[in-house]
Scaffold this motif. Structure first.
Motif, PDB file in Angstrom:
ATOM      1  N   HIS A 158       0.715  -1.236   0.127  1.00  0.00           N
ATOM      2  CA  HIS A 158       0.163  -0.019   0.152  1.00  0.00           C
ATOM      3  C   HIS A 158       0.860   1.169  -0.038  1.00  0.00           C
ATOM      4  N   ALA A 159       0.539   2.313  -0.952  1.00  0.00           N
ATOM      5  CA  ALA A 159       1.176   3.387  -1.011  1.00  0.00           C
ATOM      6  C   ALA A 159       0.183   4.271  -0.213  1.00  0.00           C
ATOM      7  N   ALA A 160       0.484   5.163   0.840  1.00  0.00           N
ATOM      8  CA  ALA A 160      -0.046   6.136   1.495  1.00  0.00           C
ATOM      9  C   ALA A 160      -0.543   7.437   0.746  1.00  0.00           C
ATOM     10  N   THR A 161      -1.759   7.853   0.727  1.00  0.00           N
ATOM     11  CA  THR A 161      -2.383   8.885   0.063  1.00  0.00           C
ATOM     12  C   THR A 161      -1.409  10.318   0.340  1.00  0.00           C
ATOM     13  N   ARG A 162      -1.702  11.309  -0.253  1.00  0.00           N
ATOM     14  CA  ARG A 162      -1.245  12.560   0.216  1.00  0.00           C
ATOM     15  C   ARG A 162      -1.977  12.869   1.434  1.00  0.00           C
ATOM     16  N   GLU A 163      -3.300  12.762   1.336  1.00  0.00           N
ATOM     17  CA  GLU A 163      -4.030  12.949   2.952  1.00  0.00           C
ATOM     18  C   GLU A 163      -3.827  12.207   4.016  1.00  0.00           C
ATOM     19  N   GLN A 164      -3.328  10.966   3.655  1.00  0.00           N
ATOM     20  CA  GLN A 164      -2.855  10.126   4.692  1.00  0.00           C
ATOM     21  C   GLN A 164      -1.534  10.435   5.270  1.00  0.00           C
ATOM     22  N   LEU A 165      -0.657  10.963   4.362  1.00  0.00           N
ATOM     23  CA  LEU A 165       0.712  11.446   5.006  1.00  0.00           C
ATOM     24  C   LEU A 165       0.491  12.499   5.447  1.00  0.00           C
ATOM     25  N   GLU A 166      -0.564  13.618   5.263  1.00  0.00           N
ATOM     26  CA  GLU A 166      -0.694  14.878   5.973  1.00  0.00           C
ATOM     27  C   GLU A 166      -1.007  14.726   7.281  1.00  0.00           C
ATOM     28  N   ARG A 167      -2.032  13.669   7.518  1.00  0.00           N
ATOM     29  CA  ARG A 167      -2.303  13.239   8.850  1.00  0.00           C
ATOM     30  C   ARG A 167      -1.152  12.913   9.605  1.00  0.00           C
ATOM     31  N   LEU A 168      -0.448  11.957   9.023  1.00  0.00           N
ATOM     32  CA  LEU A 168       0.956  11.503   9.737  1.00  0.00           C
ATOM     33  C   LEU A 168       1.616  12.519  10.171  1.00  0.00           C
ATOM     34  N   VAL A 169       2.003  13.337   9.222  1.00  0.00           N
ATOM     35  CA  VAL A 169       2.902  14.600   9.639  1.00  0.00           C
ATOM     36  C   VAL A 169       2.368  15.420  10.553  1.00  0.00           C
ATOM     37  N   ARG A 170       1.032  15.822  10.700  1.00  0.00           N
ATOM     38  CA  ARG A 170       0.342  16.333  11.687  1.00  0.00           C
ATOM     39  C   ARG A 170       0.248  15.785  13.164  1.00  0.00           C
ATOM     40  N   PHE A 171       0.126  14.418  13.058  1.00  0.00           N
ATOM     41  CA  PHE A 171       0.213  13.652  14.187  1.00  0.00           C
ATOM     42  C   PHE A 171       1.440  14.033  14.969  1.00  0.00           C
ATOM     43  N   ALA A 172       2.628  13.919  14.175  1.00  0.00           N
ATOM     44  CA  ALA A 172       4.068  13.963  14.528  1.00  0.00           C
ATOM     45  C   ALA A 172       4.239  15.469  15.084  1.00  0.00           C
ATOM     46  N   GLN A 173       3.472  16.079  14.468  1.00  0.00           N
ATOM     47  CA  GLN A 173       3.896  17.687  15.115  1.00  0.00           C
ATOM     48  C   GLN A 173       3.453  17.882  16.299  1.00  0.00           C
ATOM     49  N   GLU A 174       1.962  17.500  16.223  1.00  0.00           N
ATOM     50  CA  GLU A 174       1.202  17.708  17.721  1.00  0.00           C
ATOM     51  C   GLU A 174       1.906  16.810  18.780  1.00  0.00           C
ATOM     52  N   ASN A 175       2.608  15.737  18.514  1.00  0.00           N
ATOM     53  CA  ASN A 175       3.157  14.855  19.403  1.00  0.00           C
ATOM     54  C   ASN A 175       4.605  15.093  19.875  1.00  0.00           C
ATOM     55  N   GLY A 176       5.203  15.737  18.848  1.00  0.00           N
ATOM     56  CA  GLY A 176       6.723  15.966  18.886  1.00  0.00           C
ATOM     57  C   GLY A 176       7.336  14.845  18.671  1.00  0.00           C
ATOM     58  N   SER A 177       6.929  14.003  17.701  1.00  0.00           N
ATOM     59  CA  SER A 177       7.665  12.903  17.361  1.00  0.00           C
ATOM     60  C   SER A 177       8.330  13.056  16.092  1.00  0.00           C
ATOM     61  N   ILE A 178       9.307  12.006  15.823  1.00  0.00           N
ATOM     62  CA  ILE A 178      10.000  12.047  14.814  1.00  0.00           C
ATOM     63  C   ILE A 178       9.732  10.725  13.909  1.00  0.00           C
ATOM     64  N   ILE A 179       9.446  11.011  12.571  1.00  0.00           N
ATOM     65  CA  ILE A 179       9.189   9.864  11.675  1.00  0.00           C
ATOM     66  C   ILE A 179      10.220   9.199  10.947  1.00  0.00           C
ATOM     67  N   VAL A 180      10.500   8.152  11.072  1.00  0.00           N
ATOM     68  CA  VAL A 180      11.435   7.412  10.272  1.00  0.00           C
ATOM     69  C   VAL A 180      10.745   6.933   8.942  1.00  0.00           C
ATOM     70  N   TYR A 181      10.747   7.537   7.754  1.00  0.00           N
ATOM     71  CA  TYR A 181      10.098   7.253   6.673  1.00  0.00           C
ATOM     72  C   TYR A 181      10.846   6.257   5.530  1.00  0.00           C
ATOM     73  N   ASP A 182      10.524   5.127   5.433  1.00  0.00           N
ATOM     74  CA  ASP A 182      11.101   4.224   4.426  1.00  0.00           C
ATOM     75  C   ASP A 182      10.578   4.299   3.131  1.00  0.00           C
ATOM     76  N   SER A 183      11.156   4.843   2.269  1.00  0.00           N
ATOM     77  CA  SER A 183      10.614   5.071   0.707  1.00  0.00           C
ATOM     78  C   SER A 183      11.340   4.205  -0.246  1.00  0.00           C
ATOM     79  N   ALA A 184      11.694   3.158   0.096  1.00  0.00           N
ATOM     80  CA  ALA A 184      12.720   2.033  -0.692  1.00  0.00           C
ATOM     81  C   ALA A 184      11.797   1.729  -2.016  1.00  0.00           C
ATOM     82  N   TYR A 185      10.608   1.813  -1.905  1.00  0.00           N
ATOM     83  CA  TYR A 185       9.850   1.278  -3.128  1.00  0.00           C
ATOM     84  C   TYR A 185       9.114   2.343  -3.771  1.00  0.00           C
ATOM     85  N   ALA A 186       9.461   3.681  -3.515  1.00  0.00           N
ATOM     86  CA  ALA A 186       8.838   4.853  -4.102  1.00  0.00           C
ATOM     87  C   ALA A 186       8.722   4.880  -5.535  1.00  0.00           C
ATOM     88  N   PHE A 187       9.919   4.423  -6.219  1.00  0.00           N
ATOM     89  CA  PHE A 187       9.872   4.506  -7.608  1.00  0.00           C
ATOM     90  C   PHE A 187       8.627   3.655  -8.420  1.00  0.00           C
TER      91      PHE A 187
END
Length: 438
Positions: A226-255
């Protein structure tokens, strides 16, 4: 087929014991002697051998049992097509130049060559504000995951998708971020497992997720595809911002993304302040054996005390790594040239076509199948079955290697992962065998 599985499922500890063979002479000489060094208790917490060496061991056992069988591997995600000539030639020429007085080079920069770092930034992060100096070239994404764990240390709390690539969890256990495993669920204590399945479009319900320091997130996801949609990733980034977390994002298959979903977390505004991105040439350019990857650590990413994370990661890299092979880096740079980039895209398209063939096969058999569109993996559902039983029966009756979904987490119990990496004739033959069995 999945309702009539007869092979028994062996518990993990019994099933995944180390396979080192000790001769009688070895036993006489060594077994009775022990050092006074205690075993690392964190390694004792690991439930099993690492998933993929176990799959390889089972394949070897099967081939010993059936020496005349033509075994087809749809299991471990290893590329099979030759390197593009422009890439291989570039590495060969660089290696040959090392035999000359003018061409010889020794140690390189631990962070990678400036040329390659710049090329990665301009190719994969154009208009995203990422600079070459924020790119750290490495020997692969999986190695960088462990270096990031050294960066974070044992006192960090972590969250992972479930199911997910096992290196995130295993490295967390080894570094000391987790508690013991819960026998009934198979989950480790102190890890926030964010369940991702068909019921939630393979994206976690963040409203129910606990706050953690680190969030490991892979998109396109390995194993579900599954490739996360833009809206899903916006939620993820917002969640990290609100919680002061760091995302480790693995994009090895993005191509492999074809539907317009983001190929980088940095396509999302504000991600540069909350995310590290890890990626690789392995599945893009066929570098599974060459070994080359990278990690992006933006300068805007800061610890709670305002100290730049990039400074600490640079120290980790300089302490634990002498830099990627100059020869491999020459190949990476060639793959990002105009001619090389075109050849690399052709490789990716080949594997995408394999995925289409397999997806059509499973769907024609009435099996609900996910992935295979934005990723080289298919996630096939066998309701009510145990994934190791499905793995065993497919291997026994068709001589095809898959990967049991439970190896990626508790949520994978009823699934198997199938890879589209393979020669076309093997993909077609595998499809024929699967149709015959199922």
């Amino acid at each position: 087929m999945y309702k009539s599985l007869s092979l028994s499922f062996m518990p993990c500890k019994a099933m995944l014991q180390p396979r080192a063979r000790i001769t009688s002479q070895d036993s006489e000489n060594f077994v009775d002697y022990r050092t006074k060094v205690a075993r690392n208790p964190r390694l004792e917490r690991l439930q099993c051998n690492y998933l993929f060496p176990e799959i390889s061991a089972r394949e070897a056992e099967h081939m010993e049992k059936y020496p005349n069988a033509k075994v087809i591997s749809l299991g471990i995600g290893d590329t099979t097509q030759p390197l593009p000539d422009v890439v291989a030639s570039s590495m060969a020429n660089y290696a040959n130049n090392l035999s000359t007085l003018t061409g010889y080079r020794g140690y390189g920069a631990e962070q990678g060559s400036k040329e390659l770092r710049k090329a990665i930034a301009e190719t994969f992060y154009k208009d995203m504000g990422i600079q070459g100096k924020e790119v750290f070239v490495s020997d692969g994404a999986q190695c960088d995951i462990s270096r990031l764990q050294l960066l974070f240390g044992s006192n960090m709390s972590i969250a992972v998708q479930d199911p997910i690539f096992p290196a995130y969890v295993d490295s967390s256990v080894i570094i000391g971020q987790t508690g013991d495993v819960e026998n009934e669920s198979g989950r480790y204590r102190n890890i926030e497992y964010m369940k991702c399945g068909p019921h939630n479009s393979f994206f976690p319900d963040l409203s129910k997720a606990a706050r953690t320091d680190i969030i490991f997130f892979c998109s396109p996801n390995n194993p579900t595809g599954h490739a996360a949609t833009r809206e899903q990733l916006e939620r993820l980034v917002r969640f990290a911002q609100e919680n002061g977390s760091i995302i480790v994002y693995d994009s090895a298959y993005a191509f492999y993304i074809t539907d317009g979903s983001p190929r980088s977390i940095y396509e999302i505004p504000g991600a540069e302040k909350v995310a590290i991105e890890v990626s690789s040439f392995s599945k893009i350019a066929g570098f599974t054996g060459v070994r080359l990857g990278w990690t992006v650590v933006p300068q805007q990413l800061l610890y709670a005390n305002g100290f730049p994370v990039i400074n600490d990661f640079n120290r980790i890299v300089c302490t634990c790594f002498n830099g990627a092979s100059r020869i491999a880096q020459a190949g990476g740079l060639a793959s990002l040239s105009k001619e090389g980039y075109k050849a690399v895209i052709s490789l990716v398209d080949y594997y995408k076509e394999n995925a289409e063939i397999l997806l059509e096969t499973f769907e024609s058999l009435g099996l609900k199948t996910y992935g295979g569109v934005n990723a080289p993996y298919l996630w096939v559902h066998f309701p009510g079955s145990n994934s190791w039983d499905v793995f065993n029966e497919i291997l026994e009756k068709t001589h095809i290697i898959t990967v049991p979904g439970s190896g990626f987490g508790p949520a994978g119990k009823e699934f198997i992962r199938v890879t589209a990496f393979g020669h076309r004739e093997n993909i077609l033959e595998a499809s024929k065998r699967l149709r015959s069995l199922l």
